[in-house]
Design an enzyme around this catalytic site. Structure first.
Site: not given
Ligand code: PDD
Length: 286
Positions: A33, A150, A182, A206
């Protein structure tokens, strides 16, 4: 008001959108996703999200039902049809519905499933939480080993969020072998003596699209960045802490396991990075 969503080539009212019960996303979490934010009706860092999506698909030998130009067009159509000014677009691609439940991947000609929907979030950029900061707790990281992909396996992050809520906090930072990986759905940072410290890229986290942009802006603004593991004790002793993600941009963290970080209020580095990030990304949004 009912949203218009996108499912396998069709724009439909959300009530009419359907996916098979045999879908591997449902049965095996066999799907990837992306979440892209919308500011002023435009997409923030679409190219970054599209690149990471292609990488996630490749790592899992999964085909994409659309090319990246079509994907941009679908995102734009959904923003328009749902009149999104500020909000998020969720995209999911799974390995599709096999004839039956089988651990082995289905034949290569099985059509993947693709679903997109919008979430309107007025005030996303001007969030009250960004002014007060959020509280986090530390928990053990019990996710699988390929967090750089992801995938939709989000049960443990979801449990982490509930552990945080039960403790009166907003989110959880996960810890593996003594070091922070994280947040449940965001990347984690501390600031000590002006240096921004965040875990280096690897399979353990991620590769945040927001992270990449924020670190670029920080370096351009002559801030010092160290990409290395850090501990919860270092976080508690830091001057500032913050998280980044497409849904929170740059969000200050002011409390760790019930202990104030720095002054217990959002610090200048996170405030400045949030401002630069929002300014620059609004300008570059498509
Ligand atoms: N989540 N780490 C994890 C485990 C994440 O699920 C996300 C993003 C990030 C940050 O990635 P980015 O900057 O590309 O959004 C780091 C999204 C926002 C979610 O699951 O809703």
């Amino acid at each position: 008001m009912s949203r218009t969503v996108y499912v396998n080539g069709q724009y439909l009212p959300e009530e009419e959108a359907k996916v098979s019960i045999f879908d591997r996303g449902f049965l095996f979490a066999d799907g990837v996703y992306e979440v892209t934010s919308v500011l002023g009706g435009k997409l923030v860092d679409f190219a970054g999200h599209a690149r990471r999506l292609e990488r996630s698909l490749t790592e899992l030998d999964m085909a994409s039902p659309v090319d990246m130009d079509e994907l941009l067009e679908i995102h734009r159509q959904l923003v328009e049809k749902n009149e999104i000014d500020e909000g998020l677009i969720y995209l999911q691609i799974t390995r599709g519905a096999a004839a039956d439940r089988d651990f082995a991947f289905p034949p290569e000609d099985t059509p993947p499933t693709i679903v997109l929907f919008t979430q309107s979030k007025p005030g996303l950029a001007d969030s009250p939480a960004a002014k007060t900061g959020i509280k986090v707790i530390s928990i053990e990281d019990q996710r699988w080993g390929r967090r750089d992909i992801k995938t939709v396996q989000l049960l443990y992050p979801s449990m982490g969020k509930m552990m945080a809520k039960a403790a009166g906090a907003d989110d959880a930072w996960m810890v593996e072998d003594g070091f922070v990986t994280e947040g449940t759905s965001n990347n984690a940072y501390i600031v000590k003596n002006g240096t921004i410290i965040t875990r280096h890229l690897g399979n353990e986290i991620l590769h945040g699209i927001t992270r990449a942009a924020v670190l670029r802006f920080a370096r351009e603004a002559q801030m010092t960045v160290e990409e290395r593991p850090f501990t919860i004790d270092e976080a508690k002793d830091a001057d500032e802490a913050f998280i980044t993600s497409a849904s929170s941009f740059v969000m200050p963290v002011v409390d760790m396991d019930g202990q104030a970080i720095g002054s217990g209020a959002p610090g200048p580095v996170s405030a400045r990075l949030r401002e630069i990030y929002l300014d620059e990304m609004r300008k570059a949004a498509v």
